[in-house]
Design a protein around this motif. Structure first.
Motif, short mmCIF file in Angstrom:
data_model
loop_
_atom_site.label_atom_id
_atom_site.label_comp_id
_atom_site.label_asym_id
_atom_site.label_seq_id
_atom_site.Cartn_x
_atom_site.Cartn_y
_atom_site.Cartn_z
N LEU A 1 6.33 5.20 -15.31
CA LEU A 1 7.10 3.96 -15.17
C LEU A 1 7.23 3.55 -13.71
N ILE A 2 7.37 4.54 -12.83
CA ILE A 2 7.47 4.24 -11.39
C ILE A 2 6.17 3.61 -10.89
N VAL A 3 5.03 4.14 -11.35
CA VAL A 3 3.73 3.58 -10.95
C VAL A 3 3.59 2.16 -11.47
N ILE A 4 3.99 1.93 -12.71
CA ILE A 4 3.91 0.58 -13.28
C ILE A 4 4.76 -0.40 -12.48
N CYS A 5 5.96 0.05 -12.08
CA CYS A 5 6.82 -0.80 -11.24
C CYS A 5 6.15 -1.15 -9.92
N ALA A 6 5.46 -0.15 -9.33
CA ALA A 6 4.75 -0.41 -8.07
C ALA A 6 3.62 -1.41 -8.26
N LEU A 7 2.90 -1.30 -9.39
CA LEU A 7 1.81 -2.24 -9.66
C LEU A 7 2.34 -3.65 -9.93
N ILE A 8 3.49 -3.73 -10.59
CA ILE A 8 4.12 -5.04 -10.78
C ILE A 8 4.51 -5.63 -9.43
N GLY A 9 4.95 -4.75 -8.52
CA GLY A 9 5.23 -5.21 -7.16
C GLY A 9 3.99 -5.74 -6.47
N LEU A 10 2.84 -5.10 -6.75
CA LEU A 10 1.57 -5.58 -6.20
C LEU A 10 1.26 -6.99 -6.72
N ALA A 11 1.43 -7.20 -8.02
CA ALA A 11 1.18 -8.52 -8.59
C ALA A 11 2.14 -9.55 -8.03
N THR A 12 3.39 -9.14 -7.86
CA THR A 12 4.39 -10.04 -7.29
C THR A 12 4.02 -10.45 -5.87
N ILE B 1 3.04 6.06 -2.62
CA ILE B 1 4.17 6.95 -2.95
C ILE B 1 4.27 7.12 -4.46
N SER B 2 4.09 6.04 -5.20
CA SER B 2 4.19 6.11 -6.66
C SER B 2 3.10 6.98 -7.27
N ILE B 3 1.86 6.78 -6.81
CA ILE B 3 0.75 7.59 -7.33
C ILE B 3 0.93 9.06 -6.93
N SER B 4 1.38 9.29 -5.70
CA SER B 4 1.61 10.67 -5.24
C SER B 4 2.66 11.36 -6.11
N LEU B 5 3.72 10.63 -6.44
CA LEU B 5 4.76 11.20 -7.29
C LEU B 5 4.21 11.55 -8.66
N LEU B 6 3.41 10.66 -9.23
CA LEU B 6 2.84 10.91 -10.54
C LEU B 6 1.88 12.10 -10.50
N LEU B 7 1.06 12.19 -9.46
CA LEU B 7 0.13 13.32 -9.34
C LEU B 7 0.87 14.63 -9.14
N CYS B 8 1.95 14.60 -8.34
CA CYS B 8 2.75 15.81 -8.11
C CYS B 8 3.37 16.30 -9.41
N VAL B 9 3.92 15.37 -10.18
CA VAL B 9 4.52 15.75 -11.47
C VAL B 9 3.47 16.35 -12.39
N ASP B 10 2.28 15.73 -12.41
CA ASP B 10 1.22 16.24 -13.28
C ASP B 10 0.76 17.63 -12.84
N ILE B 11 0.59 17.82 -11.53
CA ILE B 11 0.15 19.13 -11.03
C ILE B 11 1.21 20.19 -11.30
N ILE B 12 2.46 19.86 -10.98
CA ILE B 12 3.53 20.84 -11.19
C ILE B 12 3.69 21.14 -12.68
N LEU C 1 0.83 -1.21 0.00
CA LEU C 1 0.00 0.00 0.00
C LEU C 1 0.87 1.26 0.00
N LEU C 2 1.90 1.29 0.83
CA LEU C 2 2.81 2.45 0.89
C LEU C 2 3.53 2.64 -0.44
N SER C 3 3.98 1.54 -1.02
CA SER C 3 4.69 1.63 -2.30
C SER C 3 3.81 2.24 -3.39
N ILE C 4 2.57 1.78 -3.48
CA ILE C 4 1.66 2.30 -4.50
C ILE C 4 1.28 3.75 -4.20
#
Length: 432
Positions: free
Chosen positions: A309-320, A26-37, A21-24
């Motif tokens: 790509l960071i979000v995709i990596c986190a989702l792959i971690g979820l599947a793993t 952080i990844s989503i937060s990073l993507l949203l921050c980049v999009d907002i900025i 949960l923390l990994s995902i």
């Protein structure tokens, strides 16, 4: 019922679920921050100068005129004669005019010759006016107002004297030592190119180049300055009597115009560009800034792609994580099969678990990003000139969340199919 079973199943694997949960999150937060900025930077960039309807200079290209006048970058254009300035000032559509004279530096910082009208009319961001952190605007011909970054990096304060140099190089052998300028004010931090500029009077700049000009207008400025010195004890710095607009320079590099009605901007632009008296070029700052941003658009796309790509990596971690726990869930699957759950039910159960984790992570990310941006809003505006405007989460943020949920569904198919096969295997064993 499946949602309840999924929640209870995640509780039994609490540690693994929380880390995922923390990994995902952080990844989503990073993507949203980049999009907002990315979105807000574009908006702030196009508002580096606001309230200026037209910028007029010699024909040199739209971007060159914009860079030299607003960003203090590049080579200044050829000068505009005073008769053209007077014609613009007398135009019925023009409300105010800011002359800018470029071509000098002070210890690597650009020097801009102007009048007090610059501080009265120039705006940035969301129509914010320039404010003084210390001192006041021009109070005499040899006054100078400096940006916040210059004051901080060079340790200047009100009352200090500075020497300007001819040319745009960081090192100059032609210093105007005979005409030192006295700092009368320091502009409050804006996060724009204003912070890195030295503003001097047009009269002082011309005298530094050619010596005192004994014309009626310049004498008027001198008399006003002398009068100000004689009655200094009766006036505050905020109400200095020096009239910087009284001096008429032979030429300036650029003129910024504010119109009485903005709808007439295109009409006046056409008239100026078609002028036969002197070749002139008028540009719309907003359109020029938008064109300049398109050149830099690849950078924002790259940042957004890396965050994705960071979000995709986190989702792959979820599947793993779900696949790794499958062996631990043999008994759970057997029990579910015993009470009548089919293989397809097990497939849905695994997908529901993955979707629940992502939905909770998305909700936490939205709250985290909103709080972070609200806390950093004053710092971002004063340091980087990034003015956050509402709403923070626009259509692009909604699309990002939906794409993440869609990717979660696809990624969860791998452990879900594994559970489906395990359910079939468990059913065959039970039948045999």
């Amino acid at each position: 019922m499946l949602s309840t079973i999924a929640i209870e199943s995640l509780k039994r694997r609490k540690t693994t679920a929380i880390l995922t949960l923390l990994s995902i999150t952080i990844s989503i937060s990073l993507l949203l921050c980049v999009d907002i900025i990315r979105t807000q930077v574009k908006t702030s960039f196009t508002r580096t100068v606001s309230g200026v309807d037209l910028i007029v200079g010699a024909p040199s290209g739209q971007l060159n005129l914009l860079l030299s006048s607003v960003f203090n970058i590049g080579t200044p254009t050829k000068g505009i004669e005073y008769k053209s300035i007077a014609a613009l000032q007398s135009n019925k559509q023009v409300s105010w005019l800011i002359p800018l004279s470029l071509g000098d530096t002070h210890r690597g910082f650009r020097v801009v010759g102007t009048t007090n009208s610059f501080f009265d009319h120039f705006k940035y961001g969301d129509m914010q006016s320039l404010e003084m952190a210390a001192g006041s605007t021009f109070t005499q011909p040899l006054s100078t107002v400096i940006g916040a970054d210059i004051a901080k990096s060079l340790g200047y304060k009100v009352g200090d004297k500075i020497i300007i140099s001819h040319g745009l190089g960081s090192v100059s052998f032609n210093n105007h030592d005979d005409h030192p300028f006295t700092i009368s004010g320091i502009v409050k931090k804006t996060g724009t190119p204003v912070d890195k500029a030295v503003y001097v009077t047009l009269q002082g700049l011309e005298e530094a180049h050619t010596g005192p000009k004994h014309s009626p207008t310049s004498m008027l400025g001198r008399k006003s300055a002398d009068k100000a010195n004689e009655h200094e004890h009766e006036h505050t710095k905020e109400h200095a009597v020096y009239n910087s607009e009284a001096f008429t320079p032979e030429s300036v590099s650029v003129v910024m115009l504010g119109l009485k009605h903005r709808v007439t901007a295109l009409q006046l632009q056409y008239q100026i560009n078609q002028s036969k008296k002197e070749p002139l070029m008028a540009i719309l700052p907003g359109m020029a800034l938008a064109e300049l941003w398109q050149i830099m658009g690849n950078v924002e796309s790259l940042l957004l792609g890396l965050s994705g790509l960071i979000v995709i990596c986190a989702l792959i971690g979820l599947a793993t994580m779900l696949l790794a726990t499958m062996r631990e869930r043999y008994q759970e699957i057997a029990v579910l099969r015993t009470i009548g759950a089919g293989p397809f039910t097990l497939l849905l159960l695994i997908q529901i678990e993955a979707m629940l984790l992502t939905i909770v992570s998305a909700a936490l990310s939205l709250g985290l990003v909103a709080g972070l941006m609200s806390a950093l809003k004053p710092w971002l505006s004063s340091t980087y000139g990034l003015f956050l405007s509402s709403p923070l989460f626009g259509q692009s943020s909604v699309i990002i969340i939906l794409l993440i949920l869609g990717c979660t569904y696809l990624v969860s198919l791998f452990p879900a199919v594994a559970a489906y096969r395990r359910g079939l295997h468990a059913g065959l064993n039970a039948n045999s």
